[in-house]
Structure formats: structure tokens, C-alpha cells
Design a protein around this motif. Sequence first.
Motif, PDB file in Angstrom:
ATOM      1  N   VAL A 104      19.867  29.890 -23.945  1.00 58.00           N
ATOM      2  CA  VAL A 104      18.443  30.143 -23.798  1.00 58.00           C
ATOM      3  C   VAL A 104      18.059  29.879 -22.347  1.00 58.00           C
ATOM      4  CG1 VAL A 104      16.141  29.529 -24.618  1.00 58.00           C
ATOM      5  CG2 VAL A 104      18.096  29.343 -26.161  1.00 58.00           C
ATOM      6  N   GLU A 105      17.402  30.863 -21.723  1.00 53.25           N
ATOM      7  CA  GLU A 105      16.977  30.696 -20.329  1.00 53.25           C
ATOM      8  C   GLU A 105      15.503  30.333 -20.279  1.00 53.25           C
ATOM      9  OE1 GLU A 105      16.692  33.051 -16.079  1.00 53.25           O
ATOM     10  OE2 GLU A 105      17.840  33.958 -17.712  1.00 53.25           O
ATOM     11  N   ASP A 106      15.215  29.133 -19.799  1.00 55.27           N
ATOM     12  CA  ASP A 106      13.868  28.594 -19.679  1.00 55.27           C
ATOM     13  C   ASP A 106      13.176  29.237 -18.478  1.00 55.27           C
ATOM     14  OD1 ASP A 106      11.588  27.026 -19.320  1.00 55.27           O
ATOM     15  OD2 ASP A 106      12.634  25.120 -19.508  1.00 55.27           O
ATOM     16  N   LEU A 107      11.969  29.758 -18.684  1.00 54.16           N
ATOM     17  CA  LEU A 107      11.216  30.407 -17.610  1.00 54.16           C
ATOM     18  C   LEU A 107      10.033  29.566 -17.135  1.00 54.16           C
ATOM     19  CD1 LEU A 107      11.356  34.084 -18.901  1.00 54.16           C
ATOM     20  CD2 LEU A 107      12.814  32.965 -17.200  1.00 54.16           C
ATOM     21  N   ASP A 108      10.077  28.274 -17.363  1.00 57.49           N
ATOM     22  CA  ASP A 108       9.135  27.278 -16.839  1.00 57.49           C
ATOM     23  C   ASP A 108       7.819  27.148 -17.585  1.00 57.49           C
ATOM     24  OD1 ASP A 108      10.639  26.124 -14.649  1.00 57.49           O
ATOM     25  OD2 ASP A 108      10.372  28.033 -13.613  1.00 57.49           O
ATOM     26  N   LEU A 109       7.250  28.210 -18.098  1.00 57.51           N
ATOM     27  CA  LEU A 109       5.960  28.101 -18.778  1.00 57.51           C
ATOM     28  C   LEU A 109       6.142  27.473 -20.160  1.00 57.51           C
ATOM     29  CD1 LEU A 109       4.582  31.644 -17.930  1.00 57.51           C
ATOM     30  CD2 LEU A 109       3.830  29.466 -16.933  1.00 57.51           C
ATOM     31  N   ASP A 110       5.204  26.602 -20.547  1.00 60.16           N
ATOM     32  CA  ASP A 110       5.294  25.902 -21.830  1.00 60.16           C
ATOM     33  C   ASP A 110       3.905  25.716 -22.422  1.00 60.16           C
ATOM     34  OD1 ASP A 110       8.188  25.162 -21.571  1.00 60.16           O
ATOM     35  OD2 ASP A 110       7.436  23.982 -19.902  1.00 60.16           O
ATOM     36  N   LEU A 111       3.888  25.475 -23.725  1.00 63.95           N
ATOM     37  CA  LEU A 111       2.678  25.055 -24.441  1.00 63.95           C
ATOM     38  C   LEU A 111       3.017  23.801 -25.225  1.00 63.95           C
ATOM     39  CD1 LEU A 111       1.401  28.358 -26.146  1.00 63.95           C
ATOM     40  CD2 LEU A 111       0.467  27.269 -24.097  1.00 63.95           C
ATOM     41  N   TRP A 112       2.063  22.908 -25.389  1.00 62.86           N
ATOM     42  CA  TRP A 112       2.182  21.770 -26.291  1.00 62.86           C
ATOM     43  C   TRP A 112       1.030  21.848 -27.279  1.00 62.86           C
ATOM     44  CZ3 TRP A 112       5.090  18.498 -28.627  1.00 62.86           C
ATOM     45  CH2 TRP A 112       4.522  17.440 -29.335  1.00 62.86           C
TER      46      TRP A 112
END
Length: 196
Positions: A104-112
Amino acid sequence: MPAPAERGAVLTVTLVKNGRTKIRYPAEPVHDDGTRITVRAPWAAPGARDFGFVRFEPGDVLTEHYWRDRWYAVKEVRTGDGVLKGWYCDITRPAVLRGTELVVEDLDLDLWVPADGSSVLRLDEDEFRESGLAGRDPAAARAAVQALESLERLVRAGGLADLTRDHRAAPRPPAGAARTEPGAGPDGPRGPAGAA
């Protein structure tokens, strides 16, 4: 259709960021329908990590939902005693299962999203801007932003539970049949058009 992960086998989840492996950890496959793969794993980082809005620590268990056709992953976070802390949502390229490795390649954007659903926090937008993805791969950057926006809309509309539930345990009614369970509906957005 890709080969599904075998239930009971151990997979290695490999999270990649900016072309480098960020972390690798073992996880147990829970569900794989060929599109969505769900795994369960203990908190894999050494020690605790306090983000201010949530604290991840040894003993926590994450049920992680990855899609082969969507640009995000949703991780349900619980204490070792089963108390729900919330959901950490990563914007990623679609997941790839290679044998027993889930990449899985993480693209920096996230939600919590906390357990009570009282808020939706956008995270790491500054890291995303600084990553240079928009210059290196403008199509992927657009897909990432579209995925963040569609996932946030889905969460705010109360669709997170339907998105992450195990559809084998609660089959959907046939097309045209009356819905008998609250929240029954489609799995949510497929991500940007052309996303592979």
C-alpha cells in the motif's frame, strides 16, 4: 480478478511512502472478496504514539480495510479490550496483493474519525503539498484529493459503518427488494474515474 488472500494465512502489510518502505508488519486476513481485503493486526510501531486527538499503543488492534480499486484505506482502531477508539483513514494508491505481501502506497492525506463520530479531522495536508506529488504525478495527486473529498463526504453522511462491514455476514437484499437494515446501500464511492 486477483487471487484472494487465504483466510488463516499470515500476510505482510508493507506501507510505502515516497518510494521507501515505511513499515512492514504481519496481519491476519479476515475477508477478501477480490476487491476489498480486510486484515487484522496489532499496533505495529514500537511503543505508544500520541497524536493529540488519539493515542495508539501496544495492545491496540487495527482492523484494516484496503481496496484494489479505491484510493484509500480505512483502519478501525480498538483497544486490546475491544473498546473502539475510532477510524484512521489513509489516502493511498489502490492496494496490491503480491503473494502474501499486501503493498500500500501512502499519499500523505489522512482523516481521523473518533468513535463517537462527533468530528472528522483532515490530517497532513501540509505534508501532501510538500511531497511534490502534484509535480511528479499530477493525475495521482488529483486522484488523492478526490479520494479525500469523497471519503470525507461518505463519513459525514454516516456511511463509514456500511463501507467497512463484512458483507458476507449480512448479505444485501436482491435488487428492488425493500431494505430491512438501516444504512444498507452501496459500498460508497469507487474513487476517481480511471483509478486502477
